[in-house]
Write a protein that holds these residues in place. Sequence first.
Motif, PDB file in Angstrom:
ATOM      1  N   HIS A  15      -6.868  -4.694  16.293  1.00  0.00           N
ATOM      2  CA  HIS A  15      -7.626  -5.636  15.462  1.00  0.00           C
ATOM      3  C   HIS A  15      -8.268  -4.890  14.286  1.00  0.00           C
ATOM      4  CE1 HIS A  15     -10.697  -3.851  18.009  1.00  0.00           C
ATOM      5  NE2 HIS A  15     -11.578  -4.234  17.118  1.00  0.00           N
ATOM      6  N   ARG A  16      -8.503  -3.595  14.451  1.00  0.00           N
ATOM      7  CA  ARG A  16      -9.131  -2.819  13.378  1.00  0.00           C
ATOM      8  C   ARG A  16      -8.099  -2.276  12.386  1.00  0.00           C
ATOM      9  NH1 ARG A  16     -12.698  -0.797  15.941  1.00  0.00           N
ATOM     10  NH2 ARG A  16     -11.549   0.851  16.968  1.00  0.00           N
ATOM     11  N   TRP A  17      -7.086  -1.534  12.892  1.00  0.00           N
ATOM     12  CA  TRP A  17      -6.181  -0.916  11.927  1.00  0.00           C
ATOM     13  C   TRP A  17      -5.278  -1.926  11.231  1.00  0.00           C
ATOM     14  CZ3 TRP A  17      -1.133  -1.499  13.121  1.00  0.00           C
ATOM     15  CH2 TRP A  17      -0.741  -1.521  14.458  1.00  0.00           C
ATOM     16  N   LYS A  25      -6.948   6.665  10.331  1.00  0.00           N
ATOM     17  CA  LYS A  25      -7.056   8.110  10.067  1.00  0.00           C
ATOM     18  C   LYS A  25      -8.500   8.532   9.851  1.00  0.00           C
ATOM     19  CE  LYS A  25      -2.834  10.092   9.166  1.00  0.00           C
ATOM     20  NZ  LYS A  25      -1.931  10.871   8.314  1.00  0.00           N
ATOM     21  N   LEU A  26      -9.286   7.653   9.239  1.00  0.00           N
ATOM     22  CA  LEU A  26     -10.691   8.000   8.990  1.00  0.00           C
ATOM     23  C   LEU A  26     -11.421   8.239  10.313  1.00  0.00           C
ATOM     24  CD1 LEU A  26     -12.651   8.209   6.508  1.00  0.00           C
ATOM     25  CD2 LEU A  26     -13.447   5.936   7.133  1.00  0.00           C
ATOM     26  N   GLU A  27     -11.079   7.444  11.308  1.00  0.00           N
ATOM     27  CA  GLU A  27     -11.758   7.556  12.610  1.00  0.00           C
ATOM     28  C   GLU A  27     -11.519   8.902  13.293  1.00  0.00           C
ATOM     29  OE1 GLU A  27     -12.670   3.991  15.353  1.00  0.00           O
ATOM     30  OE2 GLU A  27     -10.550   3.895  14.882  1.00  0.00           O
ATOM     31  N   GLU A 227      -5.997  -0.818   1.785  1.00  0.00           N
ATOM     32  CA  GLU A 227      -7.390  -1.081   1.379  1.00  0.00           C
ATOM     33  C   GLU A 227      -8.320  -0.987   2.575  1.00  0.00           C
ATOM     34  OE1 GLU A 227      -8.584  -2.264  -1.740  1.00  0.00           O
ATOM     35  OE2 GLU A 227      -6.629  -1.598  -2.485  1.00  0.00           O
ATOM     36  N   TYR A 228      -9.481  -0.389   2.329  1.00  0.00           N
ATOM     37  CA  TYR A 228     -10.540  -0.506   3.341  1.00  0.00           C
ATOM     38  C   TYR A 228     -11.000  -1.952   3.308  1.00  0.00           C
ATOM     39  CZ  TYR A 228     -10.875   4.503   3.899  1.00  0.00           C
ATOM     40  OH  TYR A 228     -10.598   5.797   4.199  1.00  0.00           O
ATOM     41  N   HIS A 229     -11.166  -2.519   4.460  1.00  0.00           N
ATOM     42  CA  HIS A 229     -11.500  -3.937   4.485  1.00  0.00           C
ATOM     43  C   HIS A 229     -12.624  -4.166   5.500  1.00  0.00           C
ATOM     44  CE1 HIS A 229     -10.330  -8.277   5.429  1.00  0.00           C
ATOM     45  NE2 HIS A 229     -10.998  -8.253   4.314  1.00  0.00           N
ATOM     46  N   PRO A 230     -13.874  -3.991   5.056  1.00  0.00           N
ATOM     47  CA  PRO A 230     -14.977  -4.138   6.016  1.00  0.00           C
ATOM     48  C   PRO A 230     -15.105  -5.564   6.528  1.00  0.00           C
ATOM     49  CG  PRO A 230     -15.749  -3.287   3.878  1.00  0.00           C
ATOM     50  CD  PRO A 230     -14.339  -3.738   3.691  1.00  0.00           C
ATOM     51  N   GLY A 231     -15.499  -5.695   7.748  1.00  0.00           N
ATOM     52  CA  GLY A 231     -15.693  -7.018   8.342  1.00  0.00           C
ATOM     53  C   GLY A 231     -16.325  -6.824   9.697  1.00  0.00           C
ATOM     54  N   GLN A 233     -15.769  -7.907  12.732  1.00  0.00           N
ATOM     55  CA  GLN A 233     -14.902  -7.604  13.889  1.00  0.00           C
ATOM     56  C   GLN A 233     -14.387  -6.168  13.858  1.00  0.00           C
ATOM     57  OE1 GLN A 233     -12.663  -9.816  16.008  1.00  0.00           O
ATOM     58  NE2 GLN A 233     -14.267 -11.337  15.997  1.00  0.00           N
ATOM     59  N   GLN A 234     -13.792  -5.796  12.733  1.00  0.00           N
ATOM     60  CA  GLN A 234     -13.141  -4.486  12.676  1.00  0.00           C
ATOM     61  C   GLN A 234     -14.137  -3.328  12.596  1.00  0.00           C
ATOM     62  OE1 GLN A 234     -12.626  -7.012  10.665  1.00  0.00           O
ATOM     63  NE2 GLN A 234     -12.148  -6.465   8.552  1.00  0.00           N
ATOM     64  N   CYS A 235     -15.311  -3.554  12.000  1.00  0.00           N
ATOM     65  CA  CYS A 235     -16.278  -2.451  11.853  1.00  0.00           C
ATOM     66  C   CYS A 235     -17.089  -2.221  13.133  1.00  0.00           C
ATOM     67  CB  CYS A 235     -17.244  -2.714  10.707  1.00  0.00           C
ATOM     68  SG  CYS A 235     -16.444  -2.819   9.096  1.00  0.00           S
ATOM     69  N   ARG A 236     -17.221  -3.285  13.922  1.00  0.00           N
ATOM     70  CA  ARG A 236     -18.128  -3.253  15.083  1.00  0.00           C
ATOM     71  C   ARG A 236     -18.035  -1.970  15.919  1.00  0.00           C
ATOM     72  NH1 ARG A 236     -19.541  -8.274  17.707  1.00  0.00           N
ATOM     73  NH2 ARG A 236     -21.335  -7.673  18.887  1.00  0.00           N
ATOM     74  N   ALA A 240     -16.156   5.244  12.422  1.00  0.00           N
ATOM     75  CA  ALA A 240     -16.686   5.639  11.105  1.00  0.00           C
ATOM     76  C   ALA A 240     -17.779   4.686  10.630  1.00  0.00           C
ATOM     77  CB  ALA A 240     -15.529   5.661  10.104  1.00  0.00           C
ATOM     78  N   ARG A 241     -18.181   3.734  11.470  1.00  0.00           N
ATOM     79  CA  ARG A 241     -18.994   2.624  10.979  1.00  0.00           C
ATOM     80  C   ARG A 241     -20.321   3.015  10.321  1.00  0.00           C
ATOM     81  NH1 ARG A 241     -19.147   2.614  16.504  1.00  0.00           N
ATOM     82  NH2 ARG A 241     -21.197   2.785  17.480  1.00  0.00           N
ATOM     83  N   ALA A 242     -20.926   4.109  10.752  1.00  0.00           N
ATOM     84  CA  ALA A 242     -22.225   4.455  10.164  1.00  0.00           C
ATOM     85  C   ALA A 242     -22.055   5.108   8.796  1.00  0.00           C
ATOM     86  CB  ALA A 242     -22.987   5.392  11.099  1.00  0.00           C
ATOM     87  N   GLN A 243     -20.966   5.835   8.614  1.00  0.00           N
ATOM     88  CA  GLN A 243     -20.821   6.581   7.375  1.00  0.00           C
ATOM     89  C   GLN A 243     -19.813   5.991   6.406  1.00  0.00           C
ATOM     90  OE1 GLN A 243     -20.630  10.692   9.215  1.00  0.00           O
ATOM     91  NE2 GLN A 243     -20.817  11.178   7.046  1.00  0.00           N
ATOM     92  N   CYS A 244     -19.097   4.987   6.821  1.00  0.00           N
ATOM     93  CA  CYS A 244     -18.015   4.454   5.989  1.00  0.00           C
ATOM     94  C   CYS A 244     -18.572   3.908   4.663  1.00  0.00           C
ATOM     95  CB  CYS A 244     -17.303   3.346   6.753  1.00  0.00           C
ATOM     96  SG  CYS A 244     -16.131   2.464   5.745  1.00  0.00           S
ATOM     97  N   ARG A 245     -18.048   4.436   3.580  1.00  0.00           N
ATOM     98  CA  ARG A 245     -18.549   4.024   2.267  1.00  0.00           C
ATOM     99  C   ARG A 245     -18.208   2.562   1.980  1.00  0.00           C
ATOM    100  NH1 ARG A 245     -20.449   6.750  -1.721  1.00  0.00           N
ATOM    101  NH2 ARG A 245     -19.731   8.735  -0.875  1.00  0.00           N
ATOM    102  N   ALA A 246     -17.002   2.152   2.307  1.00  0.00           N
ATOM    103  CA  ALA A 246     -16.600   0.770   2.009  1.00  0.00           C
ATOM    104  C   ALA A 246     -17.536  -0.214   2.712  1.00  0.00           C
ATOM    105  CB  ALA A 246     -15.163   0.538   2.464  1.00  0.00           C
ATOM    106  N   ARG A 247     -17.880   0.101   3.955  1.00  0.00           N
ATOM    107  CA  ARG A 247     -18.770  -0.802   4.697  1.00  0.00           C
ATOM    108  C   ARG A 247     -20.179  -0.776   4.096  1.00  0.00           C
ATOM    109  NH1 ARG A 247     -21.458  -0.390  10.591  1.00  0.00           N
ATOM    110  NH2 ARG A 247     -21.814  -2.601  10.928  1.00  0.00           N
ATOM    111  N   ALA A 248     -20.634   0.422   3.732  1.00  0.00           N
ATOM    112  CA  ALA A 248     -21.973   0.542   3.133  1.00  0.00           C
ATOM    113  C   ALA A 248     -22.027  -0.278   1.844  1.00  0.00           C
ATOM    114  CB  ALA A 248     -22.283   2.006   2.859  1.00  0.00           C
TER     115      ALA A 248
HETATM  116  S1  SF4 Z   1     -16.181   0.931   9.147  1.00  0.00           S
HETATM  117 FE1  SF4 Z   1     -14.937   1.325   7.305  1.00  0.00          FE
HETATM  118  S2  SF4 Z   1     -13.071   2.240   8.088  1.00  0.00           S
HETATM  119 FE2  SF4 Z   1     -14.088   1.290   9.815  1.00  0.00          FE
HETATM  120  S3  SF4 Z   1     -13.171  -0.754   9.949  1.00  0.00           S
HETATM  121 FE3  SF4 Z   1     -15.036  -0.933   8.718  1.00  0.00          FE
HETATM  122  S4  SF4 Z   1     -14.323  -0.692   6.615  1.00  0.00           S
HETATM  123 FE4  SF4 Z   1     -12.694   0.040   7.908  1.00  0.00          FE
END
Ligand code: SF4
Length: 399
Positions: A15-17, A25-27, A227-231, A233-236, A240-248
């Motif tokens: 559900h994430r990748w 790969k970031l994880e 594309e990084y796609h924050p959301g 479900q996938q970020c939960r 990388a959730r604390a440091q991910c730039r796209a999510r921030a």
């Molecule tokens: S935290 Fe970043 S890398 Fe992880 S699922 Fe969310 S957007 Fe993608």
Amino acid sequence: MSGKKHSLLSASGAHRWLACPPSAKLELQFPDTTSEAASEGTLVHDLAELKLKHHFFTNDLPRSKFTREVNKLKKKPLWQDEMMRHTDTYLDYVNTAAMAFEHDPSKGIEKRVYFGAYTLADQEDENEGYGTADCILIGGETLQVIDFKYGKGVPVSAEGNPQLALYALGAYEMYKMLYPIERVKLSIVQPRLSDGASEWDTTISELLAWGEYVKRQAALALEGEGEYHPGEQQCRFCRARAQCRARAEENVRLAFQVGKKPPLITTDEAGQYLLQGEDVAKWLKDLQEWALSECLAGREVPGWKAVEGRGSREWTDMETAFEVLQQAGINRAVLYEEKPLTLAQVEKVVGKKDFEDAVGAYVVKNPGKPTLVKESDKREAIKNKITAVEAFKEEKDHE
Ligand code: SF4
């Protein structure tokens, strides 16, 4: 980091990748911690497997051996008696599902399947492209994948569930020469959250079309592209959730978006903000946890520091302390209070049926306080019965 090598494109992480291909790969830069919930899940899955095998393949697992194996599990530190009841619910579901087939279906219990053709796995790599389905039933034109989930936090839906769909693709590849599979059914039994199962029906052609989408996303994920796609479900549970730039950046955008708009928001906007705000709140919590760990490790997080929280006191030897107090003339009744168990605790001790038979007549169900939940929640909406303001007023009057 745990010793076990995890697969890059796993079914449980699909559900994430699939939604955010570069996350795979970031994880890799972050440790994978096995939580107590996961170990509890392993234990209850072992029990569920024993029950299914004993029920369907009694010759291979006769009662004496079954009882011995279950008793071994009961000695494990994470054992809970309620596991027996919840695995019975799962067994009942699988049994009923098997009986719904026109002829007795073929059954795979804890069946290892290979879906690597869809996740573009390297065939030499034994960590990639494999998964273990809790139960697979196949008969005639129908393939059914059944998953037992022990979590009680978030309800998991079978509808389009990528983990089960990957298992279904793997099972299809394995059995397509033997069965003319046309219909695919995915089921999730999550007895700690609901008595009924979540079910979803689809066709093999839809599943295969989805398999092509999986291949495209897998190609991106393997290269760390897309594309990084924050959301939510996938970020939960993304590591990388604390440091991910796209999510921030996404959460900062959601939290602080401004523009020329009317001074009052509408209910449409309120609904949207509440949805968006959910991940903002989670992201802030993840960020705080990470910043705290950085401060504790001696690294600087400008504007923040770690301090000792409010401590608490506890007895080193309560029994001796109480004896001393009693010898000093303090009455035992002052030191101990007798409290009745809660209704739910009594029901647990007595058992649901005996409880109902013996004291069911003395139980009345009060309606719960109005609660705001997502539209997808299974409970029926309440309207014009009692307003939230009235409900809160009532509560205050009782204080
Ligand atoms: S935290 Fe970043 S890398 Fe992880 S699922 Fe969310 S957007 Fe993608």
